[in-house]
Design an enzyme around this catalytic site. Structure first.
Site, mmCIF file in Angstrom:
data_model
loop_
_atom_site.group_PDB
_atom_site.id
_atom_site.type_symbol
_atom_site.label_atom_id
_atom_site.label_comp_id
_atom_site.label_asym_id
_atom_site.label_seq_id
_atom_site.Cartn_x
_atom_site.Cartn_y
_atom_site.Cartn_z
ATOM 1 C CG HIS A 27 -1.690 -1.166 1.518
ATOM 2 N ND1 HIS A 27 -2.755 -1.544 0.735
ATOM 3 C CD2 HIS A 27 -1.600 -2.108 2.498
ATOM 4 C CE1 HIS A 27 -3.289 -2.665 1.221
ATOM 5 N NE2 HIS A 27 -2.597 -3.024 2.288
ATOM 6 N NE ARG A 116 -7.836 -5.903 0.641
ATOM 7 C CZ ARG A 116 -7.178 -5.450 1.698
ATOM 8 N NH1 ARG A 116 -7.014 -4.144 1.873
ATOM 9 N NH2 ARG A 116 -6.689 -6.282 2.599
ATOM 10 C CG HIS A 171 -3.854 -9.952 4.898
ATOM 11 N ND1 HIS A 171 -2.691 -9.730 4.178
ATOM 12 C CD2 HIS A 171 -4.377 -8.713 5.127
ATOM 13 C CE1 HIS A 171 -2.528 -8.434 3.993
ATOM 14 N NE2 HIS A 171 -3.528 -7.796 4.552
ATOM 15 C CG ASP A 239 -0.026 -6.025 4.954
ATOM 16 O OD1 ASP A 239 -0.732 -5.413 4.139
ATOM 17 O OD2 ASP A 239 -0.269 -6.025 6.177
#
Length: 298
Positions: A27, A116, A171, A239
């Protein structure tokens, strides 16, 4: 010794990282983009320049940028990150389903290859959006990336099987290690993998660990279950910049160690390369390594 933004440690992975390796879940954050009302994660700024420095340490070259829950359906940050990485990145957007065909095509042209639906921390969309979103993105060949509580996931297996798109569970499908081979959501995800309908990101291990640690040995069985079920349906993601760790919920992970854990889970160099290179090529449409190398030497 050098330090790297939002990553503990400074060493390189001990595993040999193959050329064109892809980090499939990162991100970017910038205070210039307003947080969505109700957003619970509001981490400090994290830029593509900072991430590219980390790439040099890790030995990866490709990345997949995912619009985080912080910004709702505002994809400007993710798109800016894509522009900063050129052809070495792909994107996963958040949409509300009301976008025009032209707007979706513009996202595709920018490198977006999926959407998403975050039902754990997201502030836009809900479970009722499954079918409408899938219908909107199917003509583009995009996938739907899902994050939700295991109990909720277990209850929608029949709906997921009917969707006209590929599914990606990030995840580790949000399962805790002690739920492996126990919770019905685990069996559902394994079945969808084997049927060629779903992919799993072995990312965010520190999030699903009961101890908040990326090197938690309890993660081994869960991670390996996905790889054993369908090694051609597994992806890896760091992540970065680890927003929940920045918020103090877990220790900041060592991303080189995360790659070394993946190497151990893969159990061999061929599967390791498949997860880092060949699987991302297949899902996100990166040029295959052989074709790229041919172009670069011609």
């Amino acid at each position: 010794m050098a330090t790297f933004a939002y990553s503990s440690g400074a060493g390189k992975p001990t595993a040999g990282i193959p050329a064109h390796a892809c980090d499939c879940h990162i991100h970017v954050y910038d205070a210039a983009w307003p947080a969505a009302p109700g957003a619970s994660l509001r981490p400090p700024d994290a830029s593509i320049a900072q991430y590219r420095a980390l790439q040099q340490r890790l030995g990866t070259t490709r990345a997949v940028l995912v619009t985080p829950s912080t910004y709702g359906a505002d994809n400007r940050g993710m798109l800016a990150g894509l522009a900063g990485m050129g052809g070495q990145a792909r994107g996963v957007a958040v949409i509300d389903g009301r976008e025009s065909d032209a707007a979706l095509q513009a996202l595709h042209n920018a490198g977006v290859r999926g959407v998403r639906l975050n039902l754990s921390l997201g502030v836009s969309g809900g479970i009722g959006m499954l079918e409408p979103l899938a219908a909107r993105i199917a003509p583009l060949g995009w996938h739907m990336q899902l994050l939700m509580a295991p109990d909720q996931l277990a209850g929608i297996g029949a709906r997921l099987a009917k969707l006209p798109v590929q599914l990606v569970f990030d995840h580790m499908a949000r399962l805790h290690p002690d739920q492996a081979f126990v919770h019905p959501a685990h069996a559902l995800v394994l079945r969808l993998q084997r049927e060629g309908r779903a992919w799993v990101k072995v990312s965010g291990g520190y999030i699903v660990s009961r101890h908040g640690q990326a090197d938690d040995p309890a993660l081994d069985t869960l991670a390996r279950s996905y790889i054993d079920a369908a090694p051609d349906r597994v992806l890896w993601g760091s992540d970065w910049p680890h927003a929940t760790a920045s918020a103090g919920r877990q220790p900041m992970p060592d991303d080189a160690l995360q790659l070394d854990r993946l190497a151990a889970w893969a159990g061999g160099t061929s599967t390791f390369e498949q997860i880092l290179v060949r699987n991302p090529q297949a899902l996100y449409g990166f040029a295959c390594a052989a074709a790229r190398e041919s172009l670069e030497t011609s």
